[in-house]
Design a protein around this motif. Structure first.
Motif, PDB file in Angstrom:
ATOM      1  N   VAL A 102       0.794  -1.056   0.041  1.00  0.00           N
ATOM      2  CA  VAL A 102      -0.173   0.113   0.165  1.00  0.00           C
ATOM      3  C   VAL A 102       1.058   1.352  -0.047  1.00  0.00           C
ATOM      4  O   VAL A 102       1.792   1.209   0.816  1.00  0.00           O
ATOM      5  CB  VAL A 102      -0.882  -0.216   0.881  1.00  0.00           C
ATOM      6  N   LEU A 103       0.649   2.449  -1.359  1.00  0.00           N
ATOM      7  CA  LEU A 103       1.520   3.445  -1.224  1.00  0.00           C
ATOM      8  C   LEU A 103       0.742   4.903  -0.476  1.00  0.00           C
ATOM      9  O   LEU A 103       1.470   5.682   0.319  1.00  0.00           O
ATOM     10  CB  LEU A 103       0.978   3.440  -2.732  1.00  0.00           C
ATOM     11  N   GLU A 104      -0.721   4.925  -0.290  1.00  0.00           N
ATOM     12  CA  GLU A 104      -1.563   6.156  -0.227  1.00  0.00           C
ATOM     13  C   GLU A 104      -2.793   4.702   0.658  1.00  0.00           C
ATOM     14  O   GLU A 104      -2.803   4.090  -0.192  1.00  0.00           O
ATOM     15  CB  GLU A 104      -1.741   6.525  -0.785  1.00  0.00           C
ATOM     16  N   GLU A 105      -3.679   5.153   1.339  1.00  0.00           N
ATOM     17  CA  GLU A 105      -4.685   4.738   2.007  1.00  0.00           C
ATOM     18  C   GLU A 105      -5.504   6.188   2.592  1.00  0.00           C
ATOM     19  O   GLU A 105      -4.775   6.945   3.826  1.00  0.00           O
ATOM     20  CB  GLU A 105      -4.281   3.824   2.882  1.00  0.00           C
ATOM     21  N   ARG A 106      -6.162   6.245   2.657  1.00  0.00           N
ATOM     22  CA  ARG A 106      -7.855   6.340   2.584  1.00  0.00           C
ATOM     23  C   ARG A 106      -8.493   5.922   3.713  1.00  0.00           C
ATOM     24  O   ARG A 106      -9.427   4.888   2.814  1.00  0.00           O
ATOM     25  CB  ARG A 106      -8.402   7.663   1.923  1.00  0.00           C
ATOM     26  N   GLY A 107      -8.829   6.047   4.943  1.00  0.00           N
ATOM     27  CA  GLY A 107      -9.985   5.060   5.472  1.00  0.00           C
ATOM     28  C   GLY A 107      -9.073   3.589   5.727  1.00  0.00           C
ATOM     29  O   GLY A 107      -7.438   3.389   5.556  1.00  0.00           O
ATOM     30  N   VAL A 108      -8.956   2.647   6.259  1.00  0.00           N
ATOM     31  CA  VAL A 108      -8.634   0.857   5.815  1.00  0.00           C
ATOM     32  C   VAL A 108      -9.323   0.484   4.788  1.00  0.00           C
ATOM     33  O   VAL A 108     -10.499  -0.040   5.148  1.00  0.00           O
ATOM     34  CB  VAL A 108      -8.479   0.432   7.729  1.00  0.00           C
ATOM     35  N   ILE A 109      -8.261  -0.146   3.933  1.00  0.00           N
ATOM     36  CA  ILE A 109      -8.963  -1.364   3.341  1.00  0.00           C
ATOM     37  C   ILE A 109      -9.343  -2.892   4.054  1.00  0.00           C
ATOM     38  O   ILE A 109      -7.392  -3.320   4.482  1.00  0.00           O
ATOM     39  CB  ILE A 109      -7.850  -1.337   1.728  1.00  0.00           C
ATOM     40  N   GLN A 110      -9.690  -3.354   4.031  1.00  0.00           N
ATOM     41  CA  GLN A 110      -9.846  -4.634   5.542  1.00  0.00           C
ATOM     42  C   GLN A 110     -10.124  -5.953   4.370  1.00  0.00           C
ATOM     43  O   GLN A 110     -10.748  -6.007   3.051  1.00  0.00           O
ATOM     44  CB  GLN A 110     -10.898  -4.016   5.811  1.00  0.00           C
TER      45      GLN A 110
END
Length: 385
Positions: A102-110
């Motif tokens: 993951v390079l960038e994340e908004r929130g959390v991918i589950q």
């Protein structure tokens, strides 16, 4: 001569006639399909693949599908997009599943979520990047064109970059460089041209491959002037690049505000060649692909009045008078790389060509975002007055 040979000789004319009829039918049917796609192509869905996403620390885990295995930086958007969004980098593991950081994340991918995974990265609005924007309309003689306006972070209304999507595409194609353009201090306007998805339909809804759509760029420049902007840069993707260059022709100049430069990503510069190559890419043998390409041109011209010479930007190269930043890949199977080389060769005084090895069509950014953005930002800083 035995009976079997005699029978074959007697039926040879009929066999040849049937083969020739099949050849003509293949050309005609291929041309009809090709012409329809060329004239009307649009979609409400951004290209991508839905997958079940797993999570392993700072990596996402994906099934081994063509999109997840590609070299591109990818976007991962859950079915419920308010739950997050991620950019993922190069493949770190390929079997039995694909693992990417993951390079960038908004929130959390589950883990367990179903998500849209795509090299187009974004499928929504600038809100996916946590950027404030305005929904605006660009007034034209054929109706109001929907657009996104992102003011400069400084609030200054000087330079605006007008983003022009491609054939069958949408505004979100340009969101990959939104943050990069913000760093230049420029404002941005993402416009939807006529007969594209969510835009006004004109007549039978036929596209003109950059010709008439250039009028929408002129209207966007008028919108920019009326909203206090003093200069512009045009940025076009694929057919959007042809639209941007068409807007430079004498009939559209002088512009409402000066155009300081043009940025092109995988631009469609000469359509006749593209038609022939697409017919070949569709699986047709060369002996059929060439006449199919010519037939598509004739059908399109008959149905829509399309003038292919008016959108031949290689022939128009001598008239260009603004700097051009050009990204293209030798691996592009949609628009051949030779067109970019030809434009750069014709106008070395204006064109800065960046050849991006291994990129698919309109995916030059995805191979090396930092290099792409560095070139883009340097160009914007150089051309603005």
């Amino acid at each position: 001569m035995n009976i079997r040979q005699h029978f074959r000789l007697q039926n040879l004319p009929r066999t040849l006639a049937v083969a020739f009829a099949a050849y003509l039918a293949a050309i005609f049917l291929g041309a009809l399909v090709g012409a329809e796609v060329l004239l009307r192509s649009k979609s409400r869905w951004i290209k991508g693949t839905f997958m079940v996403v797993g999570r392993r620390g700072e990596n996402v885990v994906l099934p081994p599908l063509p999109e997840s295995l590609s070299r591109d930086v990818l976007g991962v958007v859950p079915l419920n997009p308010v739950r997050g969004h991620a950019l993922v980098g190069p493949v770190e593991r390929r079997s039995p599943y694909v693992e990417r950081p993951v390079l960038e994340e908004r929130g959390v991918i589950q883990s367990g979520w179903i998500a849209w995974v795509s090299s187009f990265v974004y499928n929504g609005t600038p809100a996916q990047l946590d950027v404030e924007y305005e929904n605006v309309v660009v007034h034209t003689d054929i109706g109001d064109l929907p657009a996104w306006h992102i003011p400069a972070e400084s609030g200054e209304r000087d330079l605006i970059v007008i983003q022009i999507h491609g054939h069958g595409g949408q505004r979100s194609q340009g969101l990959r460089v939104l943050k990069s353009l913000q760093r230049t201090g420029a404002a941005q306007l993402y416009v939807t041209f006529r007969n594209a998805f969510d835009a006004p339909r004109v007549g039978k809804g036929y596209l003109s491959l950059g010709d008439v759509e250039a009028e929408d760029v002129l209207s966007a420049l008028e919108w920019a002037r009326d909203n206090g902007y003093r200069q512009a840069v045009l940025m076009g993707y694929s057919m959007g690049g042809n639209i941007a260059l068409s807007a430079l022709r004498p009939g559209f100049t002088p512009h409402p505000i000066p155009v300081r430069g043009v940025v092109l990503d995988s631009p469609a510069l000469e359509w006749r060649d593209i038609l022939r190559r697409q017919a070949r890419r569709g699986g047709l043998p060369q002996v059929v692909a060439k006449p199919v390409g010519r037939m598509i041109e004739k059908i399109v011209t008959r149905r829509s009045g399309q003038n292919f010479s008016s959108v031949d930007q290689l022939a128009a190269a001598p008239r260009f008078d603004v700097p051009i930043l050009l990204f293209h890949s030798p691996s592009d199977k949609t628009v051949p790389f030779w067109q970019a080389k030809a434009l750069a060769g014709a106008r070395p005084d204006l064109v800065e060509l960046h050849a991006v090895e291994g990129a698919r069509h309109i995916r030059c950014w995805n191979i090396d975002p930092e290099r792409y953005e560095a070139a883009l930002e340097a160009f914007i800083q150089r051309v603005k007055a």
